[in-house]
Design a protein around this motif. Structure first.
Motif, mmCIF file in Angstrom:
data_model
loop_
_atom_site.group_PDB
_atom_site.id
_atom_site.type_symbol
_atom_site.label_atom_id
_atom_site.label_comp_id
_atom_site.label_asym_id
_atom_site.label_seq_id
_atom_site.Cartn_x
_atom_site.Cartn_y
_atom_site.Cartn_z
ATOM 1 N N THR A 23 -3.074 -0.839 -3.095
ATOM 2 C CA THR A 23 -3.980 0.050 -2.375
ATOM 3 C C THR A 23 -3.310 1.406 -2.233
ATOM 4 O O THR A 23 -2.142 1.491 -1.847
ATOM 5 N N HIS B 206 -2.831 -0.790 7.253
ATOM 6 C CA HIS B 206 -2.836 -1.251 5.863
ATOM 7 C C HIS B 206 -1.451 -1.612 5.328
ATOM 8 O O HIS B 206 -1.325 -1.947 4.148
ATOM 9 N N ALA C 248 0.843 -1.196 0.000
ATOM 10 C CA ALA C 248 0.000 0.000 0.000
ATOM 11 C C ALA C 248 0.878 1.245 0.000
ATOM 12 O O ALA C 248 1.959 1.264 0.595
#
Length: 354
Positions: free
Chosen positions: A290, A244, A215
């Motif tokens: 992401t 994350h 991410a």
């Protein structure tokens, strides 16, 4: 002069003050007539990072066949007078003027000179949403993070120019106004043509990118503009990165070196200062599967630039407790609207939980 610039010459004149504005002028030119040229005037700011990105974007513009005129518009007290005087003739001859920031006092001054019947406003980020609403409601042009405050002496002195600019940006029998935007529009002013910016030039020119498993995180200048408290922002970044597994932080061009140093030390994130707007950086890759962001322009533009890839854009809401005492009364509602109106993004809670 570039080989194609003579096709439009000074008939189409564009003014930009930021890399994102320049990118969106390129997108508009591509949408209007691929291969056609225009004269693009860069009203250069002082900030070194912004200047660097503008230099790189200017090179891309020249490669696309546009003529670029670089103006040291803020190089001393006499610079504005010298710049405006030097541009007056081109402005009077131009049939079409493209601009990126209708809130800019520089641009508002230039609008008092032009006789162009075609005016085009390209995106300057989420500020375009506020501009469209203010134009539709007939309000004075005020940036969203300043709205609600009392006008200062300079605001009052400049008020006649701002009012004149607003009138010129209002379509009429002898004036056409177009807004070229990737932002969601609700209160579209009567008579204004709205054209969707799908980032077709960006997708055609770059990528597709290599997508990594991790991410990445996108920075914001909400601390620098006095909207969000610096300590609260750092806590939120740390929580999001931890939840994350983010490893890189793409800094906004206006973020201070002191804040970025603190973020690096206290979160362990690799701070990346992009040389181009993030839409181009992401499209070129590599980019995380992401992309984490707070409410900002990229929650609208990245899904378009990265269409057809596996990248997911996730946006974290701004907790009202993060706002400073100096934040505009409009801040929370505006930022919530930026997130709520975004398409093709995954919404996160303020604490970073999915």
């Amino acid at each position: 002069m570039s080989p194609h610039a003579g096709n439009a010459g000074p008939r189409t004149l564009a003014f930009v003050e930021s890399p994102v504005q320049l990118l969106n002028v390129l997108e508009w030119a591509h949408h209007r007539a691929p291969g056609g040229g225009l004269t693009l005037v860069v009203l250069s700011p002082i900030d070194p990072m912004t200047r660097g990105q503008l230099r790189r974007m200017s090179d891309l513009a020249r490669e696309e066949g546009h003529e670029v005129r670089w103006e040291e518009a803020r190089g001393g007290a006499a610079a504005p007078f010298r710049t405006i005087g030097g541009l007056a003739g081109m402005l009077r001859r131009a049939r079409q003027v493209v601009l990126g920031d209708p809130f800019s006092r520089y641009v508002q001054l230039l609008l008092t000179i032009t006789r162009a019947r075609d005016l085009v406003v390209v995106d300057d980020g989420t500020a375009t949403m506020e501009f469209v609403g203010q134009l539709a409601r007939g309000e004075r042009l005020v940036r969203w993070h300043r709205k609600g405050g009392r006008p200062g002496p300079r605001d009052l002195l400049f008020a006649p120019v701002s009012s004149s600019a607003r009138r010129r940006l209002t379509p009429g029998d002898r004036r056409r106004v177009e807004i070229f935007s990737s932002m969601p529009m609700e209160d579209t002013p009567a008579g204004v043509t709205v054209t969707a910016n799908a980032f077709a030039w960006t997708r055609a020119r770059f990528g597709p990118p290599r997508v990594t498993k991790g991410a990445d995180m996108v920075g914001t200048s909400l601390v620098e503009t006095g909207v969000v408290d610096g300590d609260r922002y750092l806590e939120a970044v740390r929580a999001l990165a931890g939840a994350h597994g983010a490893t890189r932080y793409f800094a906004h061009r206006r973020e201070s070196a002191q804040k970025l140093h603190r973020l690096a030390v206290e979160t362990g994130l690799e701070i990346v200062r992009p040389e181009l707007p993030l839409e181009l950086v992401a499209r070129r890759g590599p980019i995380g599967r992401t992309v984490l962001s707070f409410p900002s322009t990229v929650v609208h533009t990245l899904p378009l630039a990265l269409a057809g890839t596996e990248v997911r854009v996730a946006v974290c809401d701004i907790d009202p407790a993060w706002l400073t005492d100096h934040a505009s009364p409009r801040a929370q509602g505006f930022l919530s609207g930026v997130t709520g109106k975004a398409r093709d993004v995954h919404r996160l809670s303020a604490l970073g939980a999915v």
